[in-house]
Design a protein around this motif. Structure first.
Motif, PDB file in Angstrom:
ATOM      1  N   SER A  25      -8.811 -10.960  10.206  1.00 32.20           N
ATOM      2  CA  SER A  25      -8.756 -11.183  11.663  1.00 32.20           C
ATOM      3  C   SER A  25      -9.592 -10.186  12.462  1.00 32.20           C
ATOM      4  CB  SER A  25      -7.302 -11.154  12.153  1.00 32.20           C
ATOM      5  OG  SER A  25      -6.689  -9.930  11.826  1.00 32.20           O
ATOM      6  N   GLY A  26      -9.612  -8.930  12.031  1.00 33.49           N
ATOM      7  CA  GLY A  26     -10.349  -7.905  12.779  1.00 33.49           C
ATOM      8  C   GLY A  26     -11.850  -8.125  12.792  1.00 33.49           C
ATOM      9  N   LYS A  27     -12.364  -8.784  11.765  1.00 34.44           N
ATOM     10  CA  LYS A  27     -13.821  -9.006  11.643  1.00 34.44           C
ATOM     11  C   LYS A  27     -14.203 -10.467  11.860  1.00 34.44           C
ATOM     12  CE  LYS A  27     -14.697  -4.769  10.076  1.00 34.44           C
ATOM     13  NZ  LYS A  27     -15.368  -3.777  10.894  1.00 34.44           N
ATOM     14  N   TYR A  28     -13.215 -11.312  12.179  1.00 41.41           N
ATOM     15  CA  TYR A  28     -13.448 -12.756  12.195  1.00 41.41           C
ATOM     16  C   TYR A  28     -14.536 -13.172  13.185  1.00 41.41           C
ATOM     17  CZ  TYR A  28     -12.578 -17.764  12.460  1.00 41.41           C
ATOM     18  OH  TYR A  28     -12.742 -19.129  12.444  1.00 41.41           O
ATOM     19  N   ASP A  29     -14.431 -12.719  14.433  1.00 40.62           N
ATOM     20  CA  ASP A  29     -15.411 -13.128  15.451  1.00 40.62           C
ATOM     21  C   ASP A  29     -16.814 -12.646  15.099  1.00 40.62           C
ATOM     22  OD1 ASP A  29     -13.547 -14.485  16.906  1.00 40.62           O
ATOM     23  OD2 ASP A  29     -13.305 -12.970  18.462  1.00 40.62           O
ATOM     24  N   LEU A  30     -16.908 -11.394  14.627  1.00 41.21           N
ATOM     25  CA  LEU A  30     -18.210 -10.830  14.238  1.00 41.21           C
ATOM     26  C   LEU A  30     -18.833 -11.676  13.119  1.00 41.21           C
ATOM     27  CD1 LEU A  30     -20.392  -8.569  13.998  1.00 41.21           C
ATOM     28  CD2 LEU A  30     -18.850  -7.404  12.421  1.00 41.21           C
ATOM     29  N   LEU A  31     -18.024 -11.987  12.119  1.00 43.12           N
ATOM     30  CA  LEU A  31     -18.539 -12.762  10.991  1.00 43.12           C
ATOM     31  C   LEU A  31     -18.918 -14.182  11.398  1.00 43.12           C
ATOM     32  CD1 LEU A  31     -16.253 -11.386   8.188  1.00 43.12           C
ATOM     33  CD2 LEU A  31     -18.729 -11.627   8.003  1.00 43.12           C
ATOM     34  N   ASN A  32     -18.146 -14.774  12.285  1.00 42.09           N
ATOM     35  CA  ASN A  32     -18.493 -16.115  12.789  1.00 42.09           C
ATOM     36  C   ASN A  32     -19.896 -16.136  13.380  1.00 42.09           C
ATOM     37  OD1 ASN A  32     -16.482 -17.862  12.178  1.00 42.09           O
ATOM     38  ND2 ASN A  32     -15.684 -18.075  14.233  1.00 42.09           N
ATOM     39  N   ARG A  33     -20.147 -15.181  14.286  1.00 49.42           N
ATOM     40  CA  ARG A  33     -21.453 -15.134  14.938  1.00 49.42           C
ATOM     41  C   ARG A  33     -22.566 -14.852  13.934  1.00 49.42           C
ATOM     42  NH1 ARG A  33     -17.966 -15.428  18.834  1.00 49.42           N
ATOM     43  NH2 ARG A  33     -17.620 -17.333  17.695  1.00 49.42           N
ATOM     44  N   LEU A  34     -22.291 -13.916  13.036  1.00 45.73           N
ATOM     45  CA  LEU A  34     -23.295 -13.483  12.067  1.00 45.73           C
ATOM     46  C   LEU A  34     -23.634 -14.597  11.082  1.00 45.73           C
ATOM     47  CD1 LEU A  34     -24.817 -10.857  11.231  1.00 45.73           C
ATOM     48  CD2 LEU A  34     -22.949 -10.398   9.651  1.00 45.73           C
ATOM     49  N   LEU A  35     -22.608 -15.194  10.509  1.00 43.00           N
ATOM     50  CA  LEU A  35     -22.820 -16.165   9.438  1.00 43.00           C
ATOM     51  C   LEU A  35     -23.356 -17.500   9.934  1.00 43.00           C
ATOM     52  CD1 LEU A  35     -19.639 -15.363   7.325  1.00 43.00           C
ATOM     53  CD2 LEU A  35     -21.998 -14.823   6.720  1.00 43.00           C
ATOM     54  N   SER A  36     -23.095 -17.820  11.204  1.00 47.91           N
ATOM     55  CA  SER A  36     -23.606 -19.087  11.739  1.00 47.91           C
ATOM     56  C   SER A  36     -24.851 -18.874  12.596  1.00 47.91           C
ATOM     57  CB  SER A  36     -22.533 -19.780  12.588  1.00 47.91           C
ATOM     58  OG  SER A  36     -22.410 -19.137  13.843  1.00 47.91           O
ATOM     59  N   GLY A  37     -25.263 -17.611  12.755  1.00 48.62           N
ATOM     60  CA  GLY A  37     -26.396 -17.328  13.638  1.00 48.62           C
ATOM     61  C   GLY A  37     -26.067 -17.655  15.083  1.00 48.62           C
ATOM     62  N   GLY A  38     -24.771 -17.668  15.414  1.00 45.80           N
ATOM     63  CA  GLY A  38     -24.333 -17.944  16.790  1.00 45.80           C
ATOM     64  C   GLY A  38     -24.262 -19.430  17.124  1.00 45.80           C
ATOM     65  N   ILE A  39     -24.637 -20.280  16.165  1.00 45.56           N
ATOM     66  CA  ILE A  39     -24.677 -21.726  16.473  1.00 45.56           C
ATOM     67  C   ILE A  39     -23.282 -22.323  16.614  1.00 45.56           C
ATOM     68  CG2 ILE A  39     -24.731 -22.727  14.135  1.00 45.56           C
ATOM     69  CD1 ILE A  39     -27.199 -24.386  15.213  1.00 45.56           C
ATOM     70  N   ASP A  40     -22.264 -21.612  16.122  1.00 44.20           N
ATOM     71  CA  ASP A  40     -20.889 -22.111  16.282  1.00 44.20           C
ATOM     72  C   ASP A  40     -20.506 -22.191  17.766  1.00 44.20           C
ATOM     73  OD1 ASP A  40     -20.934 -19.149  16.004  1.00 44.20           O
ATOM     74  OD2 ASP A  40     -18.786 -19.308  16.362  1.00 44.20           O
ATOM     75  N   ILE A  41     -21.128 -21.345  18.604  1.00 42.33           N
ATOM     76  CA  ILE A  41     -20.875 -21.379  20.053  1.00 42.33           C
ATOM     77  C   ILE A  41     -21.362 -22.724  20.622  1.00 42.33           C
ATOM     78  CG2 ILE A  41     -21.451 -20.301  22.277  1.00 42.33           C
ATOM     79  CD1 ILE A  41     -21.804 -17.657  20.656  1.00 42.33           C
TER      80      ILE A  41
END
Length: 241
Positions: A25-41
């Motif tokens: 949970s502590g790294k979830y948002d960071l990893l989301n952005r990193l692993l998807s290149g921000g395209i998840d937004i």
């Protein structure tokens, strides 16, 4: 076959998924952005935009995690209330901090909840939304059926989920990335050895596209549609009650 995060563990998928999300949970948002290149937004923006014509006032965000989809729903739709439920207290704690910083504590309420046994009355919500959550359900049909139950007649369900690209070369590139690069980065940053191996395995095992629409309709939803995004890496599913 049921795919679980921790293969040596005898706990149920639900319990394992809860533990996994507590761990990362502590790294979830960071990893989301990193692993998807921000395209998840972008994927979340596209999904929520589909609800604009309907102006839903009471929205349920299933498997809300840290609340990213709920925040996007508030930004675009300005409903009276959004309730987010999740089985991971670790993720909810991160989400509540986020709501506090954004000044959205009154508008977005995050609470513990099992997506397959929702503690809400029938026909309660104008819209039910989910991003990257239904893949983790222990029983997909049961979870979707309960989502149908709490949706008001005429209401809409919008689901964002990973899917499998089927065309060359994206199919091959995605397979390499998700099976090699993604788990390595995930392990390095999250310190959880299993979580980011589970992700591609769960995507592989998930019934996407037409197969998902069949189950979606079995749960009761009508006028179902699937919109593929980014070469088929992600799909948005919509259904009406």
């Amino acid at each position: 076959m049921t795919v679980v995060p921790y293969k040596d563990n005898s706990a149920s998928k639900k319990e394992q998924v809860s533990t996994m999300f507590d761990n990362i949970s502590g790294k979830y948002d960071l990893l989301n952005r990193l692993l998807s290149g921000g395209i998840d937004i972008y994927w979340r923006k596209r999904a929520i935009a589909l609800l604009k014509p309907e102006k839903p006032q009471l929205i349920l965000d299933i498997a809300t995690g840290t609340g990213d989809l709920a925040v996007e729903a508030h930004r675009q739709l300005k409903p009276k209330k959004i309730i987010g439920v999740d089985i991971s207290e670790g993720m909810l704690a991160q989400g509540r901090e986020k709501m506090k910083k954004l000044g959205l504590e009154e508008q977005i309420e995050l609470q513990m909840g099992d997506s397959e046994k929702l503690l809400f009355d029938d026909n309660t919500f104008d819209a039910v939304i989910v991003s990257f959550g239904v893949r983790n359900f222990e029983n997909l049909l049961k979870g979707l059926t309960d989502m149908f139950r709490v949706t008001k007649p005429g209401g809409t369900c919008v689901i964002v989920e990973f899917s499998k690209p089927s065309s060359f070369p994206m199919k091959q590139l995605y397979a390499f990335y998700s099976n090699t690069v993604l788990p390595a980065i995930g392990r390095l940053i999250s310190k959880d050895q299993s979580a980011y191996s589970y992700l591609p395995e769960s995507v592989q095992a998930f019934p996407d596209g037409k197969d998902f629409l069949t189950i979606f309709e079995q749960a009761g939803f009508q006028q179902t549609q699937c919109k593929k995004l980014t070469f088929g890496i992600c799909s948005i599913y919509t259904g009406k009650k």
